[in-house]
Design a protein around this motif. Structure first.
Motif, PDB file in Angstrom:
ATOM      1  N   UNK A  41       0.831  -1.196   0.000  1.00 45.20           N
ATOM      2  CA  UNK A  41       0.000   0.000   0.000  1.00 45.20           C
ATOM      3  C   UNK A  41       0.872   1.256   0.000  1.00 45.20           C
ATOM      4  N   UNK A  91       2.498   1.663  -3.441  1.00 47.62           N
ATOM      5  CA  UNK A  91       1.537   2.143  -4.439  1.00 47.62           C
ATOM      6  C   UNK A  91       1.281   3.625  -4.224  1.00 47.62           C
ATOM      7  N   UNK A 122       0.914   4.838  -8.240  1.00 47.24           N
ATOM      8  CA  UNK A 122       0.388   3.827  -9.167  1.00 47.24           C
ATOM      9  C   UNK A 122      -1.094   3.656  -8.873  1.00 47.24           C
ATOM     10  N   UNK A 123      -1.889   4.233  -9.756  1.00 48.96           N
ATOM     11  CA  UNK A 123      -3.308   4.319  -9.471  1.00 48.96           C
ATOM     12  C   UNK A 123      -4.106   3.237 -10.180  1.00 48.96           C
ATOM     13  N   UNK A 124      -4.739   2.393  -9.394  1.00 44.33           N
ATOM     14  CA  UNK A 124      -5.736   1.457  -9.908  1.00 44.33           C
ATOM     15  C   UNK A 124      -6.915   1.586  -8.947  1.00 44.33           C
ATOM     16  N   UNK A 125      -8.069   1.071  -9.328  1.00 43.17           N
ATOM     17  CA  UNK A 125      -9.189   1.192  -8.386  1.00 43.17           C
ATOM     18  C   UNK A 125      -8.829   0.678  -6.987  1.00 43.17           C
ATOM     19  N   UNK A 126      -8.037  -0.387  -6.933  1.00 41.03           N
ATOM     20  CA  UNK A 126      -7.667  -0.931  -5.618  1.00 41.03           C
ATOM     21  C   UNK A 126      -6.716  -0.034  -4.843  1.00 41.03           C
ATOM     22  N   UNK A 127      -5.819   0.612  -5.570  1.00 40.93           N
ATOM     23  CA  UNK A 127      -4.815   1.402  -4.871  1.00 40.93           C
ATOM     24  C   UNK A 127      -5.236   2.863  -4.742  1.00 40.93           C
ATOM     25  N   UNK A 128      -6.424   3.185  -5.264  1.00 33.93           N
ATOM     26  CA  UNK A 128      -6.840   4.585  -5.295  1.00 33.93           C
ATOM     27  C   UNK A 128      -6.819   5.218  -3.911  1.00 33.93           C
ATOM     28  N   UNK A 129      -7.311   4.466  -2.930  1.00 27.55           N
ATOM     29  CA  UNK A 129      -7.315   4.991  -1.565  1.00 27.55           C
ATOM     30  C   UNK A 129      -5.929   5.398  -1.134  1.00 27.55           C
ATOM     31  N   UNK A 149      -3.192   5.835  -2.898  1.00 30.63           N
ATOM     32  CA  UNK A 149      -2.526   6.843  -3.732  1.00 30.63           C
ATOM     33  C   UNK A 149      -3.083   8.235  -3.463  1.00 30.63           C
TER      34      UNK A 149
END
Lengths: 69, 294, 69, 69, 69, 69, 69
Positions: B250, B253, B258-265, B267
């Motif tokens: 986490x 990321x 590195x932004x993906x829906x999962x890592x959005x929080x 990032x």
């Protein structure tokens, strides 16, 4: 926060944070630029060690634990 | 003490010395206990509790030392403890086990004037069995509400007259005694143990179990921390290791953006945290038109 | 983080976060734009409720590290 | 802490924590054994529910404010 | 956790954590030694600054110790 | 940590964490696989509710450790 | 998080984090690889001092916030 994000973008891209640069970025984002604010932000950031501030900010939110007596 | 003196000992003393010598020879552990001011009936209670584990005996210091010398104990090491009134505990158990055992049961006694309460003193509601008379004014002084019924003093409701640590009012002592309340603890004062030719002073002999609990916790935490560090493959460690790996992922990321829906929080939080940190560093000088959370 | 700051700048200015908008902001900041990264960021943000995330991020207490006793 | 680690090793291996066992482990580790300490540790640990303590030590998230020593 | 306890015992006694030392301690505790595991643990610990790890571990707030029964 | 990252990768991709799967991932990463370790990790993970652990890891606020008293 | 785990696995194994390496690891895990994301993650990680980030991420013990005193 637009002025801050614009400044961070420039800093992150290793560009100097100048009035013109900030204005350019804000305009590109479609933000109506407030000249006075740009001046103030740029001047204030000149006196700040941005890397240092960011480094400390990344230490995740740190909640003070109760000091042991 | 010379042999000449010993020969002059009366028979009971000779017998007692032999008895102690025998006990010493048959016991791995000797504990010396200070019994100055210790109630004799409580010593009896302790004797009962120790049955099967240890024997406790009160004897004169002179007789004990004669017996100890005869039993081959290093009396030089013992002598400094053999002053005042002592009882001696003989046992084959680990001296620390005896010490812990003794610390575990609370012996209680009636209070004496000047004592402090070790536990709350409650005068219970109901018939005290005491005949009404001058005693009523004592109850009054103690602010215990009473009534008289069939010539006896009845307490109306449970009343606390002393909290732990409070001095027990002197006038309450006879009432407390009559009611059979024992709010004062008595504890044997251990002086030292003698075991395997070694003296174990009371400072070492009395064990604080909480310290051991703390040490085990520390050892356990150390072990888990080290286990996590090397990803030691047992479930209890892996749980922590997984959490650590996840937090690292986490953090990475977030830091790399590195932004993906999962890592959005991760990032966006990271970016915003940085932005607010920067904003607050200049918030005194510039009106940004925003609220910087503190 | 440039791509993130550019996106947050747009969001903060209440503009839509499109590939073109992000590229425009980055270019204005003098950043050489990587098309792939722009695509990735814009696509990912489409699935995210940014306001929600920001609300939670700022709800976190940000407190200075306790002074060591 | 050697005596504690030795005891925990025995416990973990489901062996009884006796004086001889602790001495054996310590000697194997090259530790000069203090007879009195062994006795103290063995007697004390008899009174402690080690499993319970270990369980609580692992349950790290539940932390009380540190008691002043 | 036997292998960890054995290693910490050695570390705590300021002895080197070698395969032979760990095996010796485990055997003394009556643990049937798994050669491969010993190798793995000893090798892994070589790459770790144990003192550093322990320092961080003990800096953790102390979990409320259950009162010994 | 390689074995852990490989396992989390599989978990995150909603694949079962089997010995073969872990070995495959590690090999692809150019890691020399230690069979025993793979077995141990996979067996241990079977007893862990990974989703639960990860959920708690995120839920946990990060607290600075107070200096030990 | 697959892309991050794959990258961490490579980093942990002291391999370079390249697009091919990440793709290889992901494929081995049975993940359908998204070229855009691979490019994005590799590019993003190039700008980060990974060791530094990991050190900071885990230096902190993870504990629940104690009840406010």
């Amino acid at each position: 926060m637009e002025y801050i994000y614009a400044s961070l973008l420039l800093h992150s891209a290793k560009k100097e944070i100048t009035e013109d640069a900030v204005k350019g970025v804000l305009s590109a984002a479609g933000v109506e630029v407030d000249e006075v604010r740009v001046k103030a932000v740029v001047a204030a950031l000149k006196e700040v060690n941005i890397d240092e501030v960011l480094k400390n900010a990344t230490a995740m939110p740190v909640v003070a634990a109760p000091a042991a007596a | 003490m010379s042999l000449a003196q010993e020969r002059e000992l009366p028979k009971w003393k000779v017998d007692e010395v032999s008895e102690i010598e025998e006990k010493l020879r048959n016991s791995k552990t000797l504990i010396i206990v200070n019994i100055e001011g210790f109630p004799a009936d409580k010593l009896h209670e302790i004797r009962k509790k120790l049955r099967g584990k240890a024997e406790i005996k009160v004897t004169k210091n002179t007789l004990f030392l004669i017996a100890a010398k005869r039993a081959g104990l290093d009396t030089q090491k013992l002598e400094s403890y053999i002053t005042g009134s002592n009882a001696f505990i003989f046992s084959n158990e680990n001296p620390f086990a005896i010490s812990i055992f003794l610390s575990k049961f609370k012996l209680k006694r009636y209070p004496m004037p000047g004592d402090k309460a070790d536990e709350e003193v409650v005068i219970p509601a109901g018939d005290t069995g005491m005949t009404a008379g001058p005693i009523l004014s004592t109850f009054g002084k103690l602010k215990v509400q009473t009534k008289v019924q069939d010539g006896k003093v009845h307490v109306i409701k449970d009343t606390v007259i002393a909290k732990p640590g409070d001095p027990i009012p002197a006038e309450a002592v006879p009432i407390i005694q009559k009611l059979g309340i024992m709010p004062v603890y008595v504890k044997l004062k251990l002086k030292a143990a003698y075991h395997d030719q070694l003296i174990i002073p009371v400072s070492e002999l009395e064990i604080n179990l909480d310290n051991y609990v703390a040490m085990i916790s520390e050892a356990s935490r150390n072990s888990l921390a080290l286990g996590v560090e090397i990803a030691y493959p047992v479930p209890e460690v892996l749980k922590l290791t997984l959490g650590k790996a996840f937090m690292r992922a986490t953090a990475l990321a977030g830091e790399a953006g590195f932004l993906t829906p999962e890592t959005a929080d991760a990032v966006l939080s990271r970016a915003v945290t940085k932005a607010y940190a920067l904003a607050s560093s200049i918030s005194g000088k510039v009106d940004l038109g925003i609220q910087v959370p503190k």
